[in-house]
Design an enzyme around this catalytic site. Structure first.
Site, PDB file in Angstrom:
ATOM      1  N   SER A 126      -5.937 -11.383   0.710  1.00 27.32           N
ATOM      2  CA  SER A 126      -5.144 -10.464  -1.255  1.00 27.32           C
ATOM      3  C   SER A 126      -6.199  -9.404  -0.894  1.00 27.32           C
ATOM      4  O   SER A 126      -6.699  -8.731  -0.139  1.00 27.32           O
ATOM      5  CB  SER A 126      -6.025 -11.252  -1.819  1.00 27.32           C
ATOM      6  OG  SER A 126      -7.271 -11.437  -1.376  1.00 27.32           O
ATOM      7  N   HIS A 127      -5.524  -8.583  -2.491  1.00 27.87           N
ATOM      8  CA  HIS A 127      -6.390  -7.659  -2.556  1.00 27.87           C
ATOM      9  C   HIS A 127      -7.990  -6.983  -2.646  1.00 27.87           C
ATOM     10  O   HIS A 127      -8.318  -6.773  -1.654  1.00 27.87           O
ATOM     11  CB  HIS A 127      -6.145  -6.645  -3.729  1.00 27.87           C
ATOM     12  CG  HIS A 127      -6.265  -5.231  -3.814  1.00 27.87           C
ATOM     13  ND1 HIS A 127      -7.175  -5.456  -4.487  1.00 27.87           N
ATOM     14  CD2 HIS A 127      -5.765  -3.695  -3.435  1.00 27.87           C
ATOM     15  CE1 HIS A 127      -7.636  -3.498  -4.180  1.00 27.87           C
ATOM     16  NE2 HIS A 127      -6.929  -3.287  -4.627  1.00 27.87           N
TER      17      HIS A 127
END
Length: 72
Positions: free
Chosen positions: A30-31
């Site tokens: 994920s970011h």
């Protein structure tokens, strides 16, 4: 500690001020997790309820084990 529901590219500038990142959603790619790794700061994703931490709370974050502990 920066505590978010989720993050995207608009959050990137704030990572430089964070000592650790907690995100309610996301995974290893994920970011939040990727940017935290790039910045060398601990990050725990899928941390249910992390956005309900009280303002000013001292929190210990272990990015390796996923441990999040409220100290005060």
């Amino acid at each position: 500690v920066m505590s978010v529901e989720t993050s995207d590219v608009t959050w990137t500038a704030l990572f430089g001020r964070a000592g650790a990142v907690l995100a309610e959603s996301g995974g290893l790619l994920s970011h939040a997790a990727v940017v935290a790794r790039e910045r060398g700061i601990p990050c725990v994703v899928s941390a249910d309820g992390c956005t309900r931490l009280p303002d000013g709370a001292e929190v210990e974050v272990d990015g390796y084990t996923g441990l999040v502990r409220v100290l005060a």
